[in-house]
Scaffold this motif. Structure first.
Motif, PDB file in Angstrom:
ATOM      1  N   VAL A 169       1.368 -13.452  -1.640  1.00 28.02           N
ATOM      2  CA  VAL A 169       1.412 -12.487  -2.748  1.00 28.02           C
ATOM      3  C   VAL A 169       0.019 -11.953  -3.052  1.00 28.02           C
ATOM      4  O   VAL A 169      -0.173 -10.738  -3.195  1.00 28.02           O
ATOM      5  N   ASP A 170      -0.971 -12.830  -3.145  1.00 27.07           N
ATOM      6  CA  ASP A 170      -2.316 -12.375  -3.514  1.00 27.07           C
ATOM      7  C   ASP A 170      -2.910 -11.452  -2.454  1.00 27.07           C
ATOM      8  O   ASP A 170      -3.560 -10.455  -2.782  1.00 27.07           O
ATOM      9  N   GLN A 171      -2.676 -11.760  -1.186  1.00 20.70           N
ATOM     10  CA  GLN A 171      -3.166 -10.867  -0.136  1.00 20.70           C
ATOM     11  C   GLN A 171      -2.483  -9.508  -0.225  1.00 20.70           C
ATOM     12  O   GLN A 171      -3.136  -8.458  -0.116  1.00 20.70           O
ATOM     13  N   ALA A 172      -1.173  -9.518  -0.424  1.00 20.70           N
ATOM     14  CA  ALA A 172      -0.438  -8.260  -0.520  1.00 20.70           C
ATOM     15  C   ALA A 172      -0.878  -7.451  -1.742  1.00 20.70           C
ATOM     16  O   ALA A 172      -0.988  -6.219  -1.681  1.00 20.70           O
ATOM     17  N   LEU A 173      -1.147  -8.132  -2.848  1.00 25.70           N
ATOM     18  CA  LEU A 173      -1.617  -7.431  -4.042  1.00 25.70           C
ATOM     19  C   LEU A 173      -3.000  -6.827  -3.811  1.00 25.70           C
ATOM     20  O   LEU A 173      -3.280  -5.706  -4.257  1.00 25.70           O
ATOM     21  N   ARG A 174      -3.866  -7.564  -3.100  1.00 24.11           N
ATOM     22  CA  ARG A 174      -5.200  -7.010  -2.803  1.00 24.11           C
ATOM     23  C   ARG A 174      -5.089  -5.758  -1.945  1.00 24.11           C
ATOM     24  O   ARG A 174      -5.786  -4.756  -2.187  1.00 24.11           O
ATOM     25  N   GLU A 175      -4.232  -5.805  -0.940  1.00 23.39           N
ATOM     26  CA  GLU A 175      -4.075  -4.644  -0.061  1.00 23.39           C
ATOM     27  C   GLU A 175      -3.463  -3.465  -0.821  1.00 23.39           C
ATOM     28  O   GLU A 175      -3.845  -2.311  -0.610  1.00 23.39           O
ATOM     29  N   THR A 176      -2.528  -3.758  -1.714  1.00 24.76           N
ATOM     30  CA  THR A 176      -1.902  -2.702  -2.518  1.00 24.76           C
ATOM     31  C   THR A 176      -2.920  -2.080  -3.458  1.00 24.76           C
ATOM     32  O   THR A 176      -2.993  -0.848  -3.603  1.00 24.76           O
TER      33      THR A 176
ATOM     34  N   PRO B 181       0.820  -1.209   0.000  1.00 23.12           N
ATOM     35  CA  PRO B 181       0.000   0.000   0.000  1.00 23.12           C
ATOM     36  C   PRO B 181       0.859   1.266   0.000  1.00 23.12           C
ATOM     37  O   PRO B 181       1.773   1.406   0.800  1.00 23.12           O
ATOM     38  N   GLY B 182       0.554   2.147  -0.963  1.00 23.66           N
ATOM     39  CA  GLY B 182       1.312   3.388  -1.073  1.00 23.66           C
ATOM     40  C   GLY B 182       2.525   3.308  -1.965  1.00 23.66           C
ATOM     41  O   GLY B 182       3.255   4.295  -2.115  1.00 23.66           O
ATOM     42  N   VAL B 183       2.762   2.160  -2.602  1.00 21.47           N
ATOM     43  CA  VAL B 183       3.922   2.022  -3.478  1.00 21.47           C
ATOM     44  C   VAL B 183       3.816   3.018  -4.637  1.00 21.47           C
ATOM     45  O   VAL B 183       2.731   3.339  -5.117  1.00 21.47           O
ATOM     46  N   LYS B 184       4.979   3.489  -5.077  1.00 21.81           N
ATOM     47  CA  LYS B 184       5.008   4.467  -6.171  1.00 21.81           C
ATOM     48  C   LYS B 184       5.825   3.905  -7.329  1.00 21.81           C
ATOM     49  O   LYS B 184       5.935   2.704  -7.478  1.00 21.81           O
ATOM     50  N   ALA B 185       6.337   4.784  -8.149  1.00 24.76           N
ATOM     51  CA  ALA B 185       7.225   4.434  -9.262  1.00 24.76           C
ATOM     52  C   ALA B 185       6.562   3.438 -10.224  1.00 24.76           C
ATOM     53  O   ALA B 185       5.372   3.539 -10.509  1.00 24.76           O
ATOM     54  N   ASN B 186       7.341   2.460 -10.707  1.00 23.70           N
ATOM     55  CA  ASN B 186       6.857   1.590 -11.782  1.00 23.70           C
ATOM     56  C   ASN B 186       5.652   0.748 -11.370  1.00 23.70           C
ATOM     57  O   ASN B 186       4.776   0.459 -12.188  1.00 23.70           O
TER      58      ASN B 186
ATOM     59  N   LEU C  45      -7.369  -5.478  -8.657  1.00 24.24           N
ATOM     60  CA  LEU C  45      -7.967  -4.176  -8.938  1.00 24.24           C
ATOM     61  C   LEU C  45      -9.402  -4.281  -9.441  1.00 24.24           C
ATOM     62  O   LEU C  45     -10.110  -3.274  -9.527  1.00 24.24           O
ATOM     63  N   GLY C  46      -9.834  -5.506  -9.772  1.00 23.94           N
ATOM     64  CA  GLY C  46     -11.159  -5.678 -10.360  1.00 23.94           C
ATOM     65  C   GLY C  46     -11.209  -5.236 -11.805  1.00 23.94           C
ATOM     66  O   GLY C  46     -12.288  -4.936 -12.333  1.00 23.94           O
ATOM     67  N   MET C  47     -10.049  -5.192 -12.461  1.00 20.42           N
ATOM     68  CA  MET C  47      -9.941  -4.780 -13.859  1.00 20.42           C
ATOM     69  C   MET C  47      -9.067  -5.797 -14.582  1.00 20.42           C
ATOM     70  O   MET C  47      -7.833  -5.688 -14.561  1.00 20.42           O
ATOM     71  N   PRO C  48      -9.660  -6.833 -15.149  1.00 23.63           N
ATOM     72  CA  PRO C  48      -8.853  -7.852 -15.815  1.00 23.63           C
ATOM     73  C   PRO C  48      -7.840  -7.246 -16.778  1.00 23.63           C
ATOM     74  O   PRO C  48      -8.162  -6.346 -17.559  1.00 23.63           O
ATOM     75  N   ALA C  49      -6.607  -7.726 -16.680  1.00 24.60           N
ATOM     76  CA  ALA C  49      -5.534  -7.171 -17.500  1.00 24.60           C
ATOM     77  C   ALA C  49      -5.778  -7.455 -18.981  1.00 24.60           C
ATOM     78  O   ALA C  49      -6.121  -8.580 -19.355  1.00 24.60           O
TER      79      ALA C  49
END
Length: 326
Positions: A308-315, A180-185, A255-259
């Motif tokens: 990973v999936d939990q961290a991605l959801r939180e991010t 959460p809060g990551v920036k850049a790429n 994100l709820g937006m399929p890539a």
């Protein structure tokens, strides 16, 4: 309740992405008190005690900040910058990351600090691995740029200082840190996915290690007191390597937006990026960089607590909240 005072721990880079996570974690531990090492007096008082340590340099006086501290978590650094505009970036990196770090560590030893945790970088190991290979903590370092070299030189200086003074040094080398809060790429990827931008990254078969900030912070906190951590080098990762294609798919789901991924050949992407002067970007998207955390697991008994999936959801949730109209 114990009357023993909480151990004071100086956190440098305390307002940065990793440092702020360390402060938040320490603040909820009854036996530890974070002390924010700030470059200058804040305009508004922070929630926690703070001490001015000045710019990360070879000659700033940190003695007052170090007084009464049991440990230092050194997150501050001159960070890696792609296409660095400095005429002599190595000199600038060395001044902050090598000389500034050793100046702080030397004063820490003199102040009676028992442990110094240095947040280094996987770039000390190198820029990439083979698709079926991984960096290990004890492999010969092969830094490929000025930033990686400065971190390696700081590590060597800290280990030498440890032998000289008895200061316990713990070195942690993370790959890309997200959360959460990551920036850049990483933030750019979420922006592209949220907008439904088609990306030519649907056929990338590389392997890359990442580390969620929550996992890295957990490892840092364990290293503060674990007796086996002293004078060791550890690699950090989530333990779940992903291809760029898989990362984008999982992040899109979060994100709820399929890539929307177009299967373009990696070689073509690398050629196009090289022609545009973006070879380093293509290398990160198409190349492999894998981290073996077996030593971290065995020596410390550590397992990444967040998937990973939990961290991605939180991010992703933090990103969505940040884009809501105020």
């Amino acid at each position: 309740m114990s009357d023993t005072p909480a151990a004071r721990i100086l956190v440098t880079g305390a307002t940065g992405f990793v440092g702020s996570g360390v402060v938040e974690r320490l603040a909820i531990a009854p036996d530890r008190e974070p002390l924010l090492g700030l470059r200058r007096e804040p305009e508004t008082p922070p929630m926690h005690a703070w001490a001015a340590i000045g710019e990360l340099s070879p000659d700033n006086d940190c003695r007052e900040a170090l007084r009464g501290c049991q440990a230092v978590v050194h997150c501050a650094a001159r960070v890696h910058v792609m296409d660095d505009p400095e005429a002599d970036p190595l000199t600038s990196y060395r001044r902050a990351n090598v000389q500034g770090t050793l100046n702080l560590a030397r004063q820490a030893a003199q102040a009676g600090v028992s442990r110094f945790i240095f947040i280094s970088s996987i770039k000390v190991n190198g820029e990439s691995t083979n698709a079926d290979g991984s960096f290990t903590a004890d492999a010969s370092p092969e830094p490929g740029d000025a930033y990686g070299l400065s971190k390696f030189e700081a590590e060597q200086g800290l280990l030498a200082l440890s032998e000289e003074t008895g200061l316990e040094v713990v070195i942690i080398r993370p790959p890309l840190v997200y959360g959460p809060g990551v920036k850049a790429n990483f933030a750019s990827m979420m922006r592209w996915l949220s907008r439904g931008v088609p990306l030519p990254l649907g056929a990338i078969h590389n392997r890359r290690s990442l580390v969620a900030r929550a996992n890295l912070v957990d490892l840092i906190v364990i290293c503060l007191e674990h007796p086996a951590a002293a004078n060791q080098i550890f690699l950090a990762a989530d333990g779940d390597d992903l291809s760029t294609t898989e990362l984008l798919r999982r992040l899109g789901d979060a994100l709820g937006m399929p890539a929307r991924l177009v299967p373009a050949p990696a070689a073509l992407l690398e050629l196009g990026a090289s022609l545009l002067g973006k070879r380093a970007v293509a290398q990160r998207l198409c190349g492999s960089l894998c981290v073996d955390i077996d030593k971290t697991r065995k020596v410390l008994g550590w397992e990444p607590p967040v998937s990973v999936d939990q961290a991605l959801r939180e991010t992703a949730e933090a990103y969505r909240q940040s884009t809501l109209p105020s």
